[in-house]
Write a protein that holds these residues in place. Structure first.
Motif, PDB file in Angstrom:
ATOM      1  N   ARG A  28       0.855  -1.204   0.000  1.00  0.00           N
ATOM      2  CA  ARG A  28       0.000   0.000   0.000  1.00  0.00           C
ATOM      3  C   ARG A  28       0.882   1.242   0.000  1.00  0.00           C
ATOM      4  N   LEU A  29       0.677   2.083  -1.011  1.00  0.00           N
ATOM      5  CA  LEU A  29       1.344   3.383  -1.068  1.00  0.00           C
ATOM      6  C   LEU A  29       0.371   4.461  -0.609  1.00  0.00           C
ATOM      7  N   THR A  30       0.871   5.388   0.187  1.00  0.00           N
ATOM      8  CA  THR A  30       0.084   6.551   0.612  1.00  0.00           C
ATOM      9  C   THR A  30       0.755   7.803   0.076  1.00  0.00           C
ATOM     10  N   LEU A  31       0.018   8.566  -0.762  1.00  0.00           N
ATOM     11  CA  LEU A  31       0.516   9.823  -1.311  1.00  0.00           C
ATOM     12  C   LEU A  31      -0.042  10.946  -0.456  1.00  0.00           C
ATOM     13  N   ALA A  32       0.813  11.589   0.329  1.00  0.00           N
ATOM     14  CA  ALA A  32       0.375  12.607   1.288  1.00  0.00           C
ATOM     15  C   ALA A  32       0.851  13.980   0.841  1.00  0.00           C
ATOM     16  N   PRO A  33      -0.051  14.892   0.474  1.00  0.00           N
ATOM     17  CA  PRO A  33       0.355  16.244   0.049  1.00  0.00           C
ATOM     18  C   PRO A  33       1.067  16.982   1.178  1.00  0.00           C
ATOM     19  N   LEU A  34       2.075  17.765   0.814  1.00  0.00           N
ATOM     20  CA  LEU A  34       2.762  18.600   1.797  1.00  0.00           C
ATOM     21  C   LEU A  34       2.028  19.918   2.004  1.00  0.00           C
ATOM     22  N   GLY A  35       1.049  20.198   1.142  1.00  0.00           N
ATOM     23  CA  GLY A  35       0.212  21.393   1.285  1.00  0.00           C
ATOM     24  C   GLY A  35      -1.237  20.967   1.423  1.00  0.00           C
ATOM     25  N   PRO A  36      -2.155  21.787   0.912  1.00  0.00           N
ATOM     26  CA  PRO A  36      -3.589  21.439   0.971  1.00  0.00           C
ATOM     27  C   PRO A  36      -3.893  20.197   0.139  1.00  0.00           C
ATOM     28  N   GLY A  37      -4.923  19.485   0.514  1.00  0.00           N
ATOM     29  CA  GLY A  37      -5.339  18.306  -0.238  1.00  0.00           C
ATOM     30  C   GLY A  37      -5.437  17.077   0.640  1.00  0.00           C
ATOM     31  N   GLU A  38      -6.173  16.103   0.140  1.00  0.00           N
ATOM     32  CA  GLU A  38      -6.366  14.862   0.849  1.00  0.00           C
ATOM     33  C   GLU A  38      -5.379  13.800   0.392  1.00  0.00           C
ATOM     34  N   PRO A  39      -4.926  12.928   1.282  1.00  0.00           N
ATOM     35  CA  PRO A  39      -4.019  11.849   0.856  1.00  0.00           C
ATOM     36  C   PRO A  39      -4.743  10.840  -0.026  1.00  0.00           C
ATOM     37  N   GLN A  40      -3.967  10.147  -0.832  1.00  0.00           N
ATOM     38  CA  GLN A  40      -4.502   9.119  -1.712  1.00  0.00           C
ATOM     39  C   GLN A  40      -3.773   7.805  -1.455  1.00  0.00           C
ATOM     40  N   ASP A  41      -4.547   6.731  -1.252  1.00  0.00           N
ATOM     41  CA  ASP A  41      -3.961   5.404  -1.034  1.00  0.00           C
ATOM     42  C   ASP A  41      -4.146   4.546  -2.279  1.00  0.00           C
ATOM     43  N   LEU A  42      -3.123   3.745  -2.550  1.00  0.00           N
ATOM     44  CA  LEU A  42      -3.153   2.787  -3.652  1.00  0.00           C
ATOM     45  C   LEU A  42      -2.632   1.457  -3.124  1.00  0.00           C
ATOM     46  N   VAL A  43      -3.322   0.368  -3.437  1.00  0.00           N
ATOM     47  CA  VAL A  43      -2.873  -0.963  -3.023  1.00  0.00           C
ATOM     48  C   VAL A  43      -2.458  -1.735  -4.274  1.00  0.00           C
TER      49      VAL A  43
END
Length: 359
Positions: A28-43
Motif C-alpha cells: 500500500r502506497l500513501t501519497l500525502a500532500p505537503l500542502g492542501p489536499g487529501e491523501p490518496q492510497d493505492l494498493v
C-alpha cells in the motif's frame, strides 16, 4: 500508461510524500500532500513481474505503467514496471479481502490462523498446493514453497492436513513439557528446530534481510546472489511436476502420495547454471555408434565422398537394403554435402574417417 487497464489515479499535488506498508503479497502506497489536499492510497499486487524502479525521466524503462515524478532537476520518476501486466493497483487503503495474516509481519496471527482451521477443505489438498492459498499463507509464492519443503524434506504431494496436524500435536506437547518458556527460549528453539510454519516466516525473512544482500539496490536486474541462495527452485538436478493448478513445484526425492497421475517427473538440465564459455565436451566413439553421424561443420567434398562409401557400401555376405544415398544441396558460395545414413548397432566405426558430431 496508455496500455494499462488499471484505474486512473485522481491525485495532483505540487509536492507530496510517498510512504509504503506491505502485507503478504500486497503493498500500500500513501501519497500525502505537503500542502492542501487529501491523501490518496493505492494498493498494489505485483503479479509475476511487477516492481518499482527509481530512474531519470529521460530514461524511463519499458512497461512503466505508473510514474511518480520528483521535483529535482533533472527530474526522476518512481515507476511501477510490469512487463507481463499481471500486476495491478486499486484505489483506497483496504487490503484484498480473503487474505490471511502476513507470514512476515503478523507471524503469530498467521500461525494461529492455520492451526485453528485445519478442518478447512483447503487442507485436503497436497501441501505444495495449500502453501499457495493466500487465505492461510499470505505471502508464500512458488519459489518459497519449494525452498521451505526442500529444507524440511517434506514430499510436496503429501496431504496438507497430515503435515500440519503433526505440528499441532508437537506444539501441544512442547507447551506441556515447558509451560514457562520465555520468548528468548522460544526463539532459540525455533531457530534450532524450525517447523513448516516457522520456515514460512524465516525463509522469506532471509530474502529481504539486509545481511543476506540477495538484491543489489543499485542494480535491480542483478539476481546472481539470489540465484546462488536458492537451494531447490530451478536448481540443476532437482525434479519438478505440475500441480493441479498448473504451477510447477521443484523438489528432491519422492513426490508424495497425492502426486498427479500420468505425469513423469522432470529433472532440470544440469547445465542451467553452467558457464556459457565452458568448452563443449567431445563426443566419444561409443556415443557416435548410438546416434546418426552428423558433421559439426559442412564436410569437404572429398571427405564427404569417402563418408558416403562407408555408409552405402554393401557388407560382406549381405545384400544392401535400399539405403538412401547421400544428397548434395545446390551450391551457393561453396558446396555443402548432407549425408544421411542408417547403421545397425553392429556397424564398426573406423577411426580416422570424418569427425564425430557434437550433441
Amino acid at each position: 500508461s496508455a496500455v494499462s487497464k488499471n484505474p486512473e489515479v485522481p491525485f495532483s499535488s505540487e509536492a507530496y510524500r510517498i510512504s509504503a506498508t506491505s502485507r503478504g503479497k500486497e503493498l500500500r502506497l500513501t501519497l500525502a500532500p505537503l500542502g492542501p489536499g487529501e491523501p490518496q492510497d493505492l494498493v498494489f499486487r505485483f503479479g509475476m513481474s511487477g516492481s518499482f524502479r527509481l530512474c531519470p525521466v529521460a530514461q524511463l524503462p519499458r512497461h512503466a505503467h505508473l510514474r511518480f515524478l520528483t521535483r529535482e532537476s533533472p527530474p526522476r520518476a518512481l515507476c511501477f514496471v510490469d512487463a507481463r501486466r499481471f500486476g495491478s493497483w486499486r484505489l483506497g487503503d483496504a487490503w484484498q479481502p480473503g487474505r490471511g495474516p502476513c507470514v512476515l509481519s503478523e507471524y503469530q496471527a498467521f500461525r494461529e490462523n492455520v492451526l485453528k482451521n485445519l478442518e478447512d477443505k483447503a487442507f485436503d489438498k497436497p501441501i505444495c498446493e495449500a502453501l499457495l492459498n493466500q487465505k492461510f499463507f499470505n505471502g508464500i509464492g512458488n519459489y518459497l514453497r519449494a525452498e521451505i519443503l526442500y529444507r524440511l524434506k517434506i514430499p510436496p504431494f503429501e496431504k496438507a492436513r497430515t503435515v500440519l496436524e503433526a505440528l499441532k500435536d508437537q506444539e501441544q506437547a512442547r507447551r506441556k513439557k515447558n509451560p514457562s518458556l520465555t520468548l528468548s527460549k522460544k526463539l532459540k528453539l525455533m531457530r534450532e528446530n524450525p517447523d513448516l510454519l516457522e520456515l514460512c516466516h524465516t525463509v522469506p525473512m532471509e530474502v529481504i534481510s539486509a545481511e543476506k544482500k540477495l538484491f543489489d539496490p543499485d542494480n535491480s536486474d542483478n539476481y546472481a546472489a539470489f540465484k546462488n541462495w536458492l537451494q531447490c527452485y530451478l536448481v540443476p538436478g532437482m525434479s519438478s511436476l505440475r500441480d493441479r493448478n498448473g504451477r510447477t513445484i521443484w523438489f528432491q526425492g519422492e513426490p508424495g502420495p497425492m502426486a498427479p497421475k500420468g505425469q513423469a517427473s522432470r529433472k532440470k538440465c544440469a547445465q542451467m547454471k553452467a558457464d556459457p564459455k565452458a568448452p563443449i565436451p567431445k563426443v566419444t566413439i561409443h556415443a557416435s555408434k548410438r546416434r546418426p553421424r552428423a558433421a559439426a561443420k559442412p564436410p569437404e567434398p572429398a571427405a564427404a565422398e569417402e563418408e558416403e562409401k562407408v555408409a552405402d557400401g554393401p557388407r560382406k555376405g549381405r545384400a544392401p537394403r535400399g539405403r538412401k544415398k547421400a544428397t548434395t544441396t545446390p551450391s551457393l558460395s561453396k558446396p555443402e554435402v548432407l549425408v544421411k545414413a542408417r547403421r545397425s548397432r553392429r556397424t564398426t566405426v573406423r577411426t580416422g574417417r570424418g569427425e564425430a558430431g557434437s550433441l
